[in-house]
Design an enzyme around this catalytic site. Structure first.
Site, PDB file in Angstrom:
ATOM      1  N   ARG A 232     -25.294  15.001  11.402  1.00 59.09           N
ATOM      2  CA  ARG A 232     -25.022  13.731  12.060  1.00 59.09           C
ATOM      3  C   ARG A 232     -24.644  12.655  11.064  1.00 59.09           C
ATOM      4  O   ARG A 232     -25.191  12.602   9.959  1.00 59.09           O
ATOM      5  CB  ARG A 232     -26.265  13.236  12.823  1.00 59.09           C
ATOM      6  CG  ARG A 232     -26.331  13.745  14.239  1.00 59.09           C
ATOM      7  CD  ARG A 232     -25.145  13.216  15.074  1.00 59.09           C
ATOM      8  NE  ARG A 232     -25.019  13.870  16.370  1.00 59.09           N
ATOM      9  CZ  ARG A 232     -24.320  14.988  16.612  1.00 59.09           C
ATOM     10  NH1 ARG A 232     -23.675  15.602  15.650  1.00 59.09           N
ATOM     11  NH2 ARG A 232     -24.225  15.489  17.834  1.00 59.09           N
ATOM     12  N   GLU A 261     -17.487   7.098  14.329  1.00 61.77           N
ATOM     13  CA  GLU A 261     -16.408   8.066  14.564  1.00 61.77           C
ATOM     14  C   GLU A 261     -15.481   7.522  15.641  1.00 61.77           C
ATOM     15  O   GLU A 261     -15.983   6.966  16.630  1.00 61.77           O
ATOM     16  CB  GLU A 261     -17.006   9.419  14.994  1.00 61.77           C
ATOM     17  CG  GLU A 261     -17.854  10.034  13.883  1.00 61.77           C
ATOM     18  CD  GLU A 261     -18.497  11.373  14.270  1.00 61.77           C
ATOM     19  OE1 GLU A 261     -18.256  11.852  15.389  1.00 61.77           O
ATOM     20  OE2 GLU A 261     -19.226  11.932  13.437  1.00 61.77           O
ATOM     21  N   HIS A 280     -15.386  15.920  12.688  1.00 61.46           N
ATOM     22  CA  HIS A 280     -16.443  16.398  13.591  1.00 61.46           C
ATOM     23  C   HIS A 280     -16.010  17.716  14.262  1.00 61.46           C
ATOM     24  O   HIS A 280     -15.912  17.789  15.495  1.00 61.46           O
ATOM     25  CB  HIS A 280     -16.798  15.336  14.627  1.00 61.46           C
ATOM     26  CG  HIS A 280     -18.169  15.520  15.221  1.00 61.46           C
ATOM     27  ND1 HIS A 280     -18.974  14.478  15.583  1.00 61.46           N
ATOM     28  CD2 HIS A 280     -18.885  16.640  15.533  1.00 61.46           C
ATOM     29  CE1 HIS A 280     -20.108  14.940  16.088  1.00 61.46           C
ATOM     30  NE2 HIS A 280     -20.070  16.267  16.061  1.00 61.46           N
TER      31      HIS A 280
HETATM   32  N1  LIG Z   1     -21.079  18.911  13.459  1.00 55.34           N
HETATM   33  C1  LIG Z   1     -21.193  19.382  14.648  1.00 55.34           C
HETATM   34  O1  LIG Z   1     -20.228  19.488  15.386  1.00 55.34           O
HETATM   35  C2  LIG Z   1     -22.513  19.823  15.140  1.00 55.34           C
HETATM   36  C3  LIG Z   1     -23.655  19.176  14.746  1.00 55.34           C
HETATM   37  N2  LIG Z   1     -24.863  19.565  15.212  1.00 55.34           N
HETATM   38  C4  LIG Z   1     -26.041  18.860  14.731  1.00 55.34           C
HETATM   39  O2  LIG Z   1     -26.758  19.695  13.842  1.00 55.34           O
HETATM   40  C5  LIG Z   1     -28.120  19.301  13.807  1.00 55.34           C
HETATM   41  C6  LIG Z   1     -29.044  20.491  13.842  1.00 55.34           C
HETATM   42  O3  LIG Z   1     -28.878  21.224  15.037  1.00 55.34           O
HETATM   43  P1  LIG Z   1     -29.796  22.491  15.418  1.00 55.34           P
HETATM   44  O4  LIG Z   1     -30.026  23.314  14.216  1.00 55.34           O
HETATM   45  O5  LIG Z   1     -29.173  23.104  16.596  1.00 55.34           O
HETATM   46  O6  LIG Z   1     -31.117  21.749  15.841  1.00 55.34           O
HETATM   47  P2  LIG Z   1     -32.624  22.306  15.772  1.00 55.34           P
HETATM   48  O7  LIG Z   1     -33.411  21.408  16.620  1.00 55.34           O
HETATM   49  O8  LIG Z   1     -32.640  23.769  16.021  1.00 55.34           O
HETATM   50  O9  LIG Z   1     -33.021  22.065  14.254  1.00 55.34           O
HETATM   51  C7  LIG Z   1     -33.294  20.808  13.707  1.00 55.34           C
HETATM   52  C8  LIG Z   1     -34.404  20.991  12.698  1.00 55.34           C
HETATM   53  O10 LIG Z   1     -34.610  19.753  12.044  1.00 55.34           O
HETATM   54  C9  LIG Z   1     -36.000  19.652  11.801  1.00 55.34           C
HETATM   55  N3  LIG Z   1     -36.353  18.260  11.564  1.00 55.34           N
HETATM   56  C10 LIG Z   1     -36.542  17.265  12.460  1.00 55.34           C
HETATM   57  N4  LIG Z   1     -36.873  16.121  11.832  1.00 55.34           N
HETATM   58  C11 LIG Z   1     -36.886  16.411  10.509  1.00 55.34           C
HETATM   59  C12 LIG Z   1     -37.164  15.638   9.359  1.00 55.34           C
HETATM   60  N5  LIG Z   1     -37.472  14.349   9.451  1.00 55.34           N
HETATM   61  N6  LIG Z   1     -37.095  16.257   8.157  1.00 55.34           N
HETATM   62  C13 LIG Z   1     -36.763  17.573   8.061  1.00 55.34           C
HETATM   63  N7  LIG Z   1     -36.523  18.358   9.122  1.00 55.34           N
HETATM   64  C14 LIG Z   1     -36.571  17.776  10.338  1.00 55.34           C
HETATM   65  C15 LIG Z   1     -36.648  20.238  13.021  1.00 55.34           C
HETATM   66  O11 LIG Z   1     -37.953  20.668  12.749  1.00 55.34           O
HETATM   67  C16 LIG Z   1     -35.741  21.406  13.333  1.00 55.34           C
HETATM   68  O12 LIG Z   1     -36.214  22.592  12.756  1.00 55.34           O
HETATM   69  C17 LIG Z   1     -28.290  18.325  14.975  1.00 55.34           C
HETATM   70  O13 LIG Z   1     -28.241  17.008  14.462  1.00 55.34           O
HETATM   71  C18 LIG Z   1     -27.058  18.551  15.809  1.00 55.34           C
HETATM   72  O14 LIG Z   1     -26.709  17.422  16.545  1.00 55.34           O
HETATM   73  C19 LIG Z   1     -24.997  20.616  16.066  1.00 55.34           C
HETATM   74  C20 LIG Z   1     -23.903  21.309  16.486  1.00 55.34           C
HETATM   75  C21 LIG Z   1     -22.557  20.949  16.079  1.00 55.34           C
HETATM   76  O1  LIG Z   2     -23.321  19.703  19.452  1.00 59.23           O
HETATM   77  C1  LIG Z   2     -23.356  18.785  18.648  1.00 59.23           C
HETATM   78  O2  LIG Z   2     -24.387  18.186  18.296  1.00 59.23           O
HETATM   79  C2  LIG Z   2     -22.100  18.309  18.066  1.00 59.23           C
HETATM   80  O3  LIG Z   2     -22.131  17.469  17.215  1.00 59.23           O
HETATM   81  C3  LIG Z   2     -20.818  18.820  18.590  1.00 59.23           C
HETATM   82  O4  LIG Z   2     -20.071  17.712  19.003  1.00 59.23           O
HETATM   83  P1  LIG Z   2     -18.796  17.894  19.948  1.00 59.23           P
HETATM   84  O5  LIG Z   2     -19.242  18.556  21.190  1.00 59.23           O
HETATM   85  O6  LIG Z   2     -17.824  18.760  19.199  1.00 59.23           O
HETATM   86  O7  LIG Z   2     -18.274  16.517  20.183  1.00 59.23           O
END
Ligand SMILES: NC(=O)C1=CN([C@@H]2O[C@H](COP(=O)(O)OP(=O)(O)OC[C@H]3O[C@@H](n4cnc5c(N)ncnc54)[C@H](O)[C@@H]3O)[C@@H](O)[C@H]2O)C=CC1
Ligand SMILES: O=C(O)C(=O)COP(=O)(O)O
Length: 530
Positions: A232, A261, A280
């Site tokens: 993020r 963004e 993104h």
């Molecule tokens: N760039 C993109 O298009 C995408 C970005 N994301 C983002 O990726 C991130 C992670 O997603 P997931 O792995 O699916 O989520 P998840 O919920 O499976 O994992 C997040 C992890 O962060 C940990 N966490 C929470 N607060 C914390 C802290 N203060 N310090 C250290 N660890 C902490 C949690 O314990 C958890 O294990 C999210 O922010 C999500 O929005 C997800 C999909 C696509």
């Molecule tokens: O799933 C997430 O957290 C993402 O950041 C993906 O974002 P998007 O659906 O590609 O706009």
């Protein structure tokens, strides 16, 4: 019945639109400015979006018919979830649909940065052959620091290990056992920052993670460190990282997400080969887009059909599996909550909920939510639901005290006892399910009874003595109120007793006052369940 309407406000795979179209009229309107969204959202029952739409409090308040907001992805930080919860709107996401896509993008960013692929590509396309300029670094035997070892972080760690990297991980919510399973060493953030050759972020943006990478934390890192952020925007202070790259304090950064963004003007865009930027794209694979579209569209369809959602972010613990198993007990909790709310009357200060027998061993949260939904249904009617019942109760200052007693064995599935203190004083009701799933009220104000709940009920507290039943019968008869069933509960003969009457018709205004005037009756209450 008019057809439900769904607004899709970001690009979603067609497969999702097709699912929604089974139950609703679907309007796809992407790129709407917030003011436009506020103007039209009132027409819709559901909203489906990705990260491009900002669902502010204003949008939610204007969405007077919204039942569900579906985020076709993971992060819900572009949605004011507390505002949605207050308004009883379910917010769902797709927690796993794009895990692999985001993890692979982070790995691709790490390798792109290490081998300067984006710039090398541009150089060849410009007709050059600069082999000396693009000398990279290997990831083999290097240390990768994974911040956030959730779904995406875990996949990144697994693949990185297969590439010969050593993994340090920081995640205060993950057990050492889980980290070991993934071949990672759990360390504190400070050590991760000092020892990592690569750092990849996979945490949500929260008050704790905002600006986690700033000039102070950057100063702790090796000058050879390369940082990847596909989680993020706002977790990294963009000005500070641009400055650190420029000054050679770190070796590079690869960023997919930004505080604002689209990125627009930024010191990051002016930097050279050691900064890689993508717009993104983490979730942008064909596979992930199909996964998230199906996952979220199915949930919207289900909620519009009155079914539970499997990945609601604001109804903790109430997924369809739990719902399916608990459904009869949720109904019981809700009915009892509704009854005790009416008996205790008005301003309820405290709800004691006791789970007895078998239920004492179960997850109590859904039953508490069910009881609160019932309790508040008189005041809030259809405005209260499983999403907002807890928050509404809290805002009204209702304390919930939970106790468990597994030694009560009266009913095989267990029973629920509720006691509420309100403007009519303290009242209690206990209920259980019979073998066929039918609800039985088994206790009222500590008097044993055995009656099914019915639409209109009259309860009296009286002295057990001859003549009372006849007097009530003729009084109700004189108002043309038909009695469906009647039962008396007493502890001792000619002592205090309760009478429960199930009525076919509502009690006319004022009749309760006449019931109380009957000699021997000390109190009377009506309850309406529908
Ligand atoms: N760039 C993109 O298009 C995408 C970005 N994301 C983002 O990726 C991130 C992670 O997603 P997931 O792995 O699916 O989520 P998840 O919920 O499976 O994992 C997040 C992890 O962060 C940990 N966490 C929470 N607060 C914390 C802290 N203060 N310090 C250290 N660890 C902490 C949690 O314990 C958890 O294990 C999210 O922010 C999500 O929005 C997800 C999909 C696509
Ligand atoms: O799933 C997430 O957290 C993402 O950041 C993906 O974002 P998007 O659906 O590609 O706009």
């Amino acid at each position: 019945m008019t057809m439900a309407k769904v607004l899709v406000s970001d690009p979603i795979d067609q497969v999702g639109i097709d699912i929604l179209s089974q139950v609703a009229q679907v309007d796809v309107k992407t790129g709407l400015p917030v003011e436009e969204l506020v103007k039209i959202i009132g027409e819709y029952d559901a909203l489906m979006l990705r990260s491009g739409t900002k669902v502010t409090q204003e949008v939610i308040e204007a969405g007077t018919h919204l039942k569900i907001i579906g985020r076709a992805g993971v992060g819900v930080d572009n949605i004011d979830v507390p505002a949605a919860t207050r308004q009883g709107i379910v917010v769902v996401n797709s927690p796993e649909g794009n895990t692999i896509a985001a993890a692979e993008h982070a790995l691709a960013m790490m390798l792109s940065l290490s081998r300067q692929i984006p710039d090398a590509n541009q150089s060849v396309k410009a007709g050059k052959w600069e082999r000396k300029r693009f000398v990279g670094a290997e990831v083999y035997k290097k240390t990768l620091g994974v911040v956030g070892l959730g779904k995406i972080g875990a996949h990144v760690a697994t693949v990185a290990r297969a590439m010969g990297m050593k993994i340090l991980a920081y995640d205060p919510f993950i057990s050492t056992e889980r980290a070991e399973q993934l071949g990672c060493r759990l360390v504190d953030l400070d050590l991760l920052f000092r020892e990592a050759d690569y750092i990849t972020l996979h945490v949500p943006k929260t008050p704790e993670t905002a600006n986690l990478i700033n000039s102070e934390t950057l100063a702790k890192m090796k000058p050879t460190v390369r940082i990847v952020n596909c989680a993020r925007g706002g977790i990294i202070d963009e000005a500070a990282i641009a400055e650190a790259v420029k000054a050679g304090k770190i070796a590079g950064a690869a960023l997919d997400v930004f505080a604002n963004e689209p990125l627009g003007e930024s010191p990051l865009t002016e930097l050279g080969t050691n900064v890689v930027l993508t717009p993104h794209l983490g979730a942008s694979t064909a596979e992930a887009q199909v996964n998230v579209a199906i996952d979220v569209a199915e949930q919207i369809r289900d909620v519009l059909l009155g079914l539970p959602a499997r990945s609601a972010v604001n109804i903790p613990g109430l997924n369809p599996d739990v719902m399916e198993k608990l459904r009869p007990y949720l109904q019981l909790a809700e009915t009892l909550g509704n009854m005790v709310g009416q008996l205790a009357g008005g301003r309820i200060e405290q709800l004691n909920i006791s789970l007895q027998g078998e239920l004492a061993t179960k997850d109590s949260q859904p039953l508490i939510v069910g009881a609160l939904k019932g309790l508040l249904s008189q005041a809030l009617r259809e405005r209260v639901n499983y999403v907002n019942a807890s928050i509404e109760a809290k805002e009204r200052g209702i304390r919930v005290i939970e106790t468990r007693d597994s030694s009560v064995k009266d009913y095989s599935g267990g029973s629920i006892h509720l006691e509420a203190q309100g403007s009519n004083g303290k009242h209690s009701v206990t209920g259980a399910l019979l073998g066929d799933g039918e609800i039985r009220i088994t206790d009222l104000d500590e008097f044993p009874i055995n009656v099914p709940p019915s639409g209109y009920m009259l309860f009296t507290l009286h002295q057990d003595m001859p003549g009372i039943i006849g007097k009530i019968g003729s009084l109700l008869g004189s108002y043309n109120v038909n009695i469906a069933s009647m039962q008396v509960g007493r502890k001792i003969v000619r002592g205090d007793a309760v009478m429960v009457l199930s009525l076919d018709d509502p009690l006319p205004e004022g009749i309760l006052g006449e019931v109380i005037k009957i000699a021997g009756i000390t109190d009377a209450y009506t309850v309406k369940l529908s």
